[in-house]
Design a protein around this motif. Sequence first.
Motif, PDB file in Angstrom:
ATOM      1  N   ILE A 152       0.951  -1.310  -0.088  1.00 16.85           N
ATOM      2  CA  ILE A 152      -0.071  -0.003   0.114  1.00 16.85           C
ATOM      3  C   ILE A 152       0.922   1.287  -0.137  1.00 16.85           C
ATOM      4  N   ARG A 153       1.923   0.976   0.682  1.00 17.20           N
ATOM      5  CA  ARG A 153       2.731   2.397   0.810  1.00 17.20           C
ATOM      6  C   ARG A 153       3.595   2.391  -0.253  1.00 17.20           C
ATOM      7  N   PHE A 154       4.281   1.359  -1.005  1.00 22.09           N
ATOM      8  CA  PHE A 154       4.921   1.609  -2.241  1.00 22.09           C
ATOM      9  C   PHE A 154       3.996   1.917  -3.362  1.00 22.09           C
ATOM     10  N   VAL A 155       2.834   1.737  -3.433  1.00 21.79           N
ATOM     11  CA  VAL A 155       1.790   2.103  -4.493  1.00 21.79           C
ATOM     12  C   VAL A 155       1.463   3.539  -4.477  1.00 21.79           C
ATOM     13  N   ALA A 156       1.555   4.175  -3.206  1.00 20.26           N
ATOM     14  CA  ALA A 156       1.282   5.524  -3.082  1.00 20.26           C
ATOM     15  C   ALA A 156       2.712   6.308  -3.516  1.00 20.26           C
ATOM     16  N   MET A 157       3.869   5.914  -3.261  1.00 17.49           N
ATOM     17  CA  MET A 157       5.243   6.160  -3.653  1.00 17.49           C
ATOM     18  C   MET A 157       5.277   6.159  -5.139  1.00 17.49           C
ATOM     19  N   TYR A 158       4.903   5.110  -5.409  1.00 18.37           N
ATOM     20  CA  TYR A 158       5.059   4.917  -7.233  1.00 18.37           C
ATOM     21  C   TYR A 158       3.903   5.917  -7.726  1.00 18.37           C
ATOM     22  N   TYR A 159       2.744   6.209  -7.434  1.00 13.96           N
ATOM     23  CA  TYR A 159       1.974   7.215  -7.842  1.00 13.96           C
ATOM     24  C   TYR A 159       2.493   8.576  -8.080  1.00 13.96           C
ATOM     25  N   VAL A 160       2.907   8.878  -6.879  1.00 13.49           N
ATOM     26  CA  VAL A 160       3.356  10.242  -6.566  1.00 13.49           C
ATOM     27  C   VAL A 160       4.486  10.529  -7.530  1.00 13.49           C
ATOM     28  N   ARG A 161       5.417   9.703  -7.579  1.00 13.88           N
ATOM     29  CA  ARG A 161       6.680   9.594  -8.338  1.00 13.88           C
ATOM     30  C   ARG A 161       6.477   9.813  -9.940  1.00 13.88           C
ATOM     31  N   LYS A 162       5.261   8.992 -10.295  1.00 12.01           N
ATOM     32  CA  LYS A 162       5.012   8.903 -11.867  1.00 12.01           C
ATOM     33  C   LYS A 162       4.308   9.944 -11.984  1.00 12.01           C
ATOM     34  N   ASN A 163       3.374  10.691 -11.569  1.00 11.73           N
ATOM     35  CA  ASN A 163       2.530  11.670 -11.822  1.00 11.73           C
ATOM     36  C   ASN A 163       2.729  13.129 -11.391  1.00 11.73           C
ATOM     37  N   TYR A 164       3.612  13.364 -10.299  1.00 12.60           N
ATOM     38  CA  TYR A 164       3.921  14.537 -10.111  1.00 12.60           C
ATOM     39  C   TYR A 164       5.531  14.980 -10.105  1.00 12.60           C
ATOM     40  N   VAL A 205       7.958  15.833  -8.272  1.00 11.05           N
ATOM     41  CA  VAL A 205       8.216  16.236  -6.909  1.00 11.05           C
ATOM     42  C   VAL A 205       9.531  15.319  -6.833  1.00 11.05           C
ATOM     43  N   SER A 206      10.555  15.669  -5.900  1.00 10.30           N
ATOM     44  CA  SER A 206      11.911  15.044  -5.750  1.00 10.30           C
ATOM     45  C   SER A 206      11.576  13.886  -4.850  1.00 10.30           C
ATOM     46  N   LEU A 207      12.647  13.030  -4.825  1.00  9.03           N
ATOM     47  CA  LEU A 207      12.725  11.786  -3.882  1.00  9.03           C
ATOM     48  C   LEU A 207      12.665  12.085  -2.581  1.00  9.03           C
ATOM     49  N   ASN A 208      13.424  13.259  -2.244  1.00  8.34           N
ATOM     50  CA  ASN A 208      13.552  13.514  -1.064  1.00  8.34           C
ATOM     51  C   ASN A 208      12.296  14.116  -0.300  1.00  8.34           C
ATOM     52  N   GLU A 209      11.401  14.703  -1.076  1.00  5.05           N
ATOM     53  CA  GLU A 209      10.099  15.353  -0.799  1.00  5.05           C
ATOM     54  C   GLU A 209       9.293  14.243  -0.577  1.00  5.05           C
ATOM     55  N   ILE A 210       9.246  13.175  -1.414  1.00  2.11           N
ATOM     56  CA  ILE A 210       8.274  12.221  -1.109  1.00  2.11           C
ATOM     57  C   ILE A 210       8.834  11.324   0.015  1.00  2.11           C
ATOM     58  N   GLY A 211      10.029  11.382   0.175  1.00  2.00           N
ATOM     59  CA  GLY A 211      10.622  10.714   1.503  1.00  2.00           C
ATOM     60  C   GLY A 211      10.161  11.414   2.805  1.00  2.00           C
ATOM     61  N   ARG A 212      10.223  12.504   2.753  1.00  2.00           N
ATOM     62  CA  ARG A 212       9.996  13.323   3.881  1.00  2.00           C
ATOM     63  C   ARG A 212       8.404  13.120   4.481  1.00  2.00           C
ATOM     64  N   TYR A 213       7.538  12.950   3.210  1.00  2.00           N
ATOM     65  CA  TYR A 213       6.277  12.600   3.768  1.00  2.00           C
ATOM     66  C   TYR A 213       6.031  11.436   4.503  1.00  2.00           C
ATOM     67  N   PHE A 214       6.778  10.260   3.616  1.00  2.00           N
ATOM     68  CA  PHE A 214       6.589   8.780   4.361  1.00  2.00           C
ATOM     69  C   PHE A 214       7.690   8.590   5.426  1.00  2.00           C
ATOM     70  N   ASP A 228      14.067   7.753   3.314  1.00  2.00           N
ATOM     71  CA  ASP A 228      15.051   8.280   2.738  1.00  2.00           C
ATOM     72  C   ASP A 228      14.734   8.102   1.261  1.00  2.00           C
ATOM     73  N   HIS A 229      15.395   8.807   0.408  1.00  2.00           N
ATOM     74  CA  HIS A 229      15.298   8.774  -1.011  1.00  2.00           C
ATOM     75  C   HIS A 229      15.375   7.176  -1.369  1.00  2.00           C
ATOM     76  N   SER A 230      16.482   6.447  -0.971  1.00  2.00           N
ATOM     77  CA  SER A 230      16.689   5.174  -1.495  1.00  2.00           C
ATOM     78  C   SER A 230      15.502   4.299  -1.163  1.00  2.00           C
ATOM     79  N   SER A 231      14.833   4.465  -0.181  1.00  2.00           N
ATOM     80  CA  SER A 231      13.732   3.727   0.184  1.00  2.00           C
ATOM     81  C   SER A 231      12.618   3.950  -0.727  1.00  2.00           C
ATOM     82  N   ILE A 232      12.595   5.166  -1.193  1.00  2.00           N
ATOM     83  CA  ILE A 232      11.399   5.470  -2.368  1.00  2.00           C
ATOM     84  C   ILE A 232      11.937   4.994  -3.855  1.00  2.00           C
ATOM     85  N   ILE A 233      12.984   4.977  -3.915  1.00  2.00           N
ATOM     86  CA  ILE A 233      13.634   4.312  -5.338  1.00  2.00           C
ATOM     87  C   ILE A 233      13.175   2.834  -5.138  1.00  2.00           C
TER      88      ILE A 233
END
Length: 124
Positions: A66-78, A80-89, A92-97
């Motif tokens: 569920i968490r990874f799908v949210a990361m995937y959706y934001v990364r593909k559609n907005y 937004v940097s990896l660090n910004e997504i990471g701050r929300y979740f 760190d950026h490597s976990s988002i990747i």
Amino acid sequence: MKSFAEWLCDKYQLDHAAEKNYYDIEFYQQNWVNVLERYFENVEKELGFGKYVVLSKKRNRQLCVIRFVAMYYVRKNYPVSLNEIGRYFFKDHSSIIHGVRLIEDLLEVNNAEREKIKKLLNLF
């Protein structure tokens, strides 16, 4: 009083298209958080997992997907940097990747998981 974007355009002698792009980026940065909030509300209605449970450090497979799908959706559609997504979740950026790549791999290979992921993506 001038807005920050107007001041920036005047200072660096930019055209007002740059001001428009600044506002577009600002809009996207605010909007993706609202999209995630709606997603977590829908996840709670459909699956019974609240936002704070999904964002917790629990490593239950279902919560991670569920968490990874949210990361995937934001990364593909907005934009937004990896660090910004990471701050929300709180990651760190490597976990988002890792999360984005995992969802991409599951969508390509695993038919059973693909259907689950598509259902989660429809919650957006």
